[in-house]
Design an enzyme around this catalytic site. Structure first.
Site, PDB file in Angstrom:
ATOM      1  N   LYS A   1       0.838  -1.218  -0.122  1.00  0.00           N
ATOM      2  CA  LYS A   1      -0.036   0.114   0.069  1.00  0.00           C
ATOM      3  C   LYS A   1       0.977   1.321   0.010  1.00  0.00           C
ATOM      4  O   LYS A   1       1.725   1.273   0.709  1.00  0.00           O
ATOM      5  CB  LYS A   1      -0.817   0.035   1.208  1.00  0.00           C
ATOM      6  CG  LYS A   1      -1.971   1.136   1.379  1.00  0.00           C
ATOM      7  CD  LYS A   1      -2.801   1.236   2.310  1.00  0.00           C
ATOM      8  CE  LYS A   1      -2.480   1.663   3.822  1.00  0.00           C
ATOM      9  NZ  LYS A   1      -2.400   3.120   3.565  1.00  0.00           N
TER      10      LYS A   1
ATOM     11  N   ASP B   1      -3.707   4.273  -1.639  1.00  0.00           N
ATOM     12  CA  ASP B   1      -4.747   4.639  -0.951  1.00  0.00           C
ATOM     13  C   ASP B   1      -4.712   6.294  -0.852  1.00  0.00           C
ATOM     14  O   ASP B   1      -4.291   6.957  -0.127  1.00  0.00           O
ATOM     15  CB  ASP B   1      -4.196   4.290   0.337  1.00  0.00           C
ATOM     16  CG  ASP B   1      -5.238   4.490   1.822  1.00  0.00           C
ATOM     17  OD1 ASP B   1      -6.350   5.026   1.343  1.00  0.00           O
ATOM     18  OD2 ASP B   1      -4.827   4.489   2.974  1.00  0.00           O
ATOM     19  N   LEU B   2      -5.476   6.879  -1.851  1.00  0.00           N
ATOM     20  CA  LEU B   2      -5.538   8.277  -1.729  1.00  0.00           C
ATOM     21  C   LEU B   2      -6.751   8.963  -1.262  1.00  0.00           C
ATOM     22  O   LEU B   2      -7.047  10.235  -1.268  1.00  0.00           O
ATOM     23  CB  LEU B   2      -5.406   8.714  -3.458  1.00  0.00           C
ATOM     24  CG  LEU B   2      -4.331   8.098  -4.154  1.00  0.00           C
ATOM     25  CD1 LEU B   2      -4.055   8.888  -5.568  1.00  0.00           C
ATOM     26  CD2 LEU B   2      -2.940   8.958  -3.331  1.00  0.00           C
ATOM     27  N   LYS B   3      -7.776   8.070  -0.819  1.00  0.00           N
ATOM     28  CA  LYS B   3      -9.125   8.387  -0.387  1.00  0.00           C
ATOM     29  C   LYS B   3      -9.773   9.662  -1.233  1.00  0.00           C
ATOM     30  O   LYS B   3      -9.751  10.711  -0.613  1.00  0.00           O
ATOM     31  CB  LYS B   3      -8.895   8.743   1.119  1.00  0.00           C
ATOM     32  CG  LYS B   3      -8.385   7.672   1.961  1.00  0.00           C
ATOM     33  CD  LYS B   3      -8.355   7.824   3.467  1.00  0.00           C
ATOM     34  CE  LYS B   3      -7.838   6.849   4.534  1.00  0.00           C
ATOM     35  NZ  LYS B   3      -6.565   6.425   4.209  1.00  0.00           N
TER      36      LYS B   3
ATOM     37  N   ASP C   1     -14.281  14.181  -4.059  1.00  0.00           N
ATOM     38  CA  ASP C   1     -14.416  15.425  -4.939  1.00  0.00           C
ATOM     39  C   ASP C   1     -15.937  15.446  -5.383  1.00  0.00           C
ATOM     40  O   ASP C   1     -16.384  14.602  -5.367  1.00  0.00           O
ATOM     41  CB  ASP C   1     -13.209  15.828  -5.636  1.00  0.00           C
ATOM     42  CG  ASP C   1     -13.056  17.306  -5.757  1.00  0.00           C
ATOM     43  OD1 ASP C   1     -14.035  18.009  -6.077  1.00  0.00           O
ATOM     44  OD2 ASP C   1     -11.698  17.687  -5.740  1.00  0.00           O
ATOM     45  N   ILE C   2     -15.920  16.325  -6.333  1.00  0.00           N
ATOM     46  CA  ILE C   2     -17.137  16.432  -7.207  1.00  0.00           C
ATOM     47  C   ILE C   2     -17.078  15.161  -8.210  1.00  0.00           C
ATOM     48  O   ILE C   2     -16.172  14.865  -8.422  1.00  0.00           O
ATOM     49  CB  ILE C   2     -17.517  17.759  -7.867  1.00  0.00           C
ATOM     50  CG1 ILE C   2     -16.252  18.197  -9.109  1.00  0.00           C
ATOM     51  CG2 ILE C   2     -17.701  19.136  -6.975  1.00  0.00           C
ATOM     52  CD1 ILE C   2     -16.600  18.943  -9.909  1.00  0.00           C
ATOM     53  N   PRO C   3     -18.111  14.467  -8.518  1.00  0.00           N
ATOM     54  CA  PRO C   3     -18.073  13.695  -9.459  1.00  0.00           C
ATOM     55  C   PRO C   3     -17.185  13.435 -10.679  1.00  0.00           C
ATOM     56  O   PRO C   3     -16.494  12.474 -10.888  1.00  0.00           O
ATOM     57  CB  PRO C   3     -19.503  13.051  -9.739  1.00  0.00           C
ATOM     58  CG  PRO C   3     -20.370  13.801  -8.456  1.00  0.00           C
ATOM     59  CD  PRO C   3     -19.409  15.049  -8.468  1.00  0.00           C
TER      60      PRO C   3
ATOM     61  N   THR D   1     -10.961   6.169  11.252  1.00  0.00           N
ATOM     62  CA  THR D   1     -10.756   5.591  12.306  1.00  0.00           C
ATOM     63  C   THR D   1     -10.286   6.669  13.430  1.00  0.00           C
ATOM     64  O   THR D   1     -10.405   6.551  14.698  1.00  0.00           O
ATOM     65  CB  THR D   1      -9.881   4.536  12.349  1.00  0.00           C
ATOM     66  OG1 THR D   1      -8.847   4.681  11.691  1.00  0.00           O
ATOM     67  CG2 THR D   1     -10.393   3.365  11.582  1.00  0.00           C
TER      68      THR D   1
ATOM     69  N   GLY E   1       1.337  -2.234   8.679  1.00  0.00           N
ATOM     70  CA  GLY E   1       2.559  -1.276   8.474  1.00  0.00           C
ATOM     71  C   GLY E   1       3.566  -1.414   9.512  1.00  0.00           C
ATOM     72  O   GLY E   1       4.703  -2.114   9.162  1.00  0.00           O
ATOM     73  N   ARG E   2       3.672  -0.676  10.453  1.00  0.00           N
ATOM     74  CA  ARG E   2       4.709  -0.649  11.501  1.00  0.00           C
ATOM     75  C   ARG E   2       5.142  -1.956  12.244  1.00  0.00           C
ATOM     76  O   ARG E   2       6.308  -1.975  12.424  1.00  0.00           O
ATOM     77  CB  ARG E   2       4.477   0.397  12.572  1.00  0.00           C
ATOM     78  CG  ARG E   2       4.411   1.792  11.776  1.00  0.00           C
ATOM     79  CD  ARG E   2       3.589   2.762  12.706  1.00  0.00           C
ATOM     80  NE  ARG E   2       1.998   2.600  12.823  1.00  0.00           N
ATOM     81  CZ  ARG E   2       1.245   3.466  13.499  1.00  0.00           C
ATOM     82  NH1 ARG E   2       1.529   4.330  14.235  1.00  0.00           N
ATOM     83  NH2 ARG E   2       0.192   3.221  13.516  1.00  0.00           N
TER      84      ARG E   2
HETATM   85  O1  C5P Z   1       1.453   0.832  10.912  1.00  0.00           O
HETATM   86  P1  C5P Z   1      -0.058   0.230  10.931  1.00  0.00           P
HETATM   87  O2  C5P Z   1      -0.071  -1.302  10.758  1.00  0.00           O
HETATM   88  O3  C5P Z   1      -0.933   0.819  11.993  1.00  0.00           O
HETATM   89  O4  C5P Z   1      -0.645   0.799   9.394  1.00  0.00           O
HETATM   90  C1  C5P Z   1      -2.148   0.743   9.163  1.00  0.00           C
HETATM   91  C2  C5P Z   1      -2.013   1.412   7.729  1.00  0.00           C
HETATM   92  O5  C5P Z   1      -3.518   1.521   7.437  1.00  0.00           O
HETATM   93  C3  C5P Z   1      -1.712   2.820   7.592  1.00  0.00           C
HETATM   94  O6  C5P Z   1      -1.061   3.115   6.325  1.00  0.00           O
HETATM   95  C4  C5P Z   1      -2.937   3.614   7.937  1.00  0.00           C
HETATM   96  O7  C5P Z   1      -3.081   4.746   7.182  1.00  0.00           O
HETATM   97  C5  C5P Z   1      -3.923   2.738   7.295  1.00  0.00           C
HETATM   98  N1  C5P Z   1      -5.316   2.895   7.679  1.00  0.00           N
HETATM   99  C6  C5P Z   1      -5.615   2.719   8.948  1.00  0.00           C
HETATM  100  N2  C5P Z   1      -7.080   2.798   9.302  1.00  0.00           N
HETATM  101  C7  C5P Z   1      -8.070   3.169   8.433  1.00  0.00           C
HETATM  102  C8  C5P Z   1      -7.421   3.198   7.056  1.00  0.00           C
HETATM  103  C9  C5P Z   1      -6.256   3.235   6.558  1.00  0.00           C
HETATM  104  O8  C5P Z   1      -4.991   2.465   9.771  1.00  0.00           O
HETATM  105  N3  C5P Z   1      -9.345   3.436   8.670  1.00  0.00           N
END
Ligand code: C5P
Length: 232
Positions: free
Chosen positions: A31, A58-60, A63-65, A118, A208-209
């Site tokens: 991602k 993951d650009l979320k 905007d307008i359609p 979240t 991620g981390r």
């Molecule tokens: O490091 P970690 O495992 O917490 O990373 C989770 C990834 O998922 C991050 O890139 C975070 O931006 C993304 N994410 C999230 N919660 C969301 C949407 C995306 O943690 N609701």
């Protein structure tokens, strides 16, 4: 079998080849998000495209359609497999996004709707004038997105089973907030193990981390993959 996606939350793509070299070869989905895309644009995708990896961009989009329709079209040209849009952009925006993806044929990314960030809580909802609870809002926007032709949803593991039950077997569920019992929680609030995510019906687990910051990222990734298959 659900797939593990590694979130490359990095300021630059320079280290991506070295990171890939140190991860198990069965990890093929990554991602990339706003930080890296704003820094480098589509060039940030190159280290992944060169190795034929699957990309979750993951650009979320929100905007307008018309603008979102064109952005989906542009993103699809880079060969990404998953692309996020904000479900609160509304029916017309979601329909336009789905139409743009459908027009891309084989290159179409699966569109993944973000229902509620979240980072928002019930107090933020009242500031925003939303009277639904968090889970009511996730379900309502999930249904809106699915009915508009969006392929999947980002959800915490805690809501995944309810969304699966309400929206059926075809909706793709993407779950972040994945941690092993021994991992640091970091800033995540609603965490679950890989095994729990799989049991709740997740199709893609985003981590991620716990992998990238581990002293041994390959071992951390293997532990996640093992935990997906069975309870530790
Ligand atoms: O490091 P970690 O495992 O917490 O990373 C989770 C990834 O998922 C991050 O890139 C975070 O931006 C993304 N994410 C999230 N919660 C969301 C949407 C995306 O943690 N609701």
């Amino acid at each position: 079998m659900p797939e593990l996606i590694v979130a490359l939350d990095l300021p630059s793509s320079q280290n991506i080849p070295a990171i890939l070299d140190h991860l198990p070869p069965e990890l093929t989905f990554f991602k990339l998000g706003l930080e890296l895309f704003c820094a480098e644009g589509p060039d940030a995708l190159n280290p992944l495209l060169e190795r034929k990896m699957n990309i979750f961009l993951d650009l979320k989009l929100h905007d307008i359609p018309h603008t979102v329709e064109r952005a989906v079209h542009s993103a699809a040209a880079h060969g990404v497999k998953l692309l996020t849009v904000h479900a609160c952009g509304g029916k017309a925006m979601l329909t336009a996004a789905a139409k743009a993806a459908a027009a891309c044929g084989d290159q179409a990314p699966a569109l993944i709707g973000v229902t509620t960030l979240t980072s928002l809580n019930q107090d933020d909802f009242s500031d925003l004038g939303i009277s639904r609870t968090l889970s009511e809002q996730a379900l309502a926007l999930g249904r809106l997105a699915r009915d508009a032709g969006i392929d999947g949803l980002v959800t915490s593991v805690h809501e995944a089973a309810a969304l699966r039950a309400a929206l059926g077997p075809d909706i793709l569920l993407v779950t972040p907030g994945i941690r092993l019992p021994t991992d640091d929680i970091g800033d995540q609030k609603r965490i679950a193990t890989p095994f729990a995510a799989v049991q709740a019906g997740a199709d893609y687990l985003v981590v991620g981390r716990p992998i990238l910051n581990a002293p041994d990222p390959a071992a951390a990734a293997r532990a996640m993959l093992e935990n997906m298959k069975r309870k530790p």
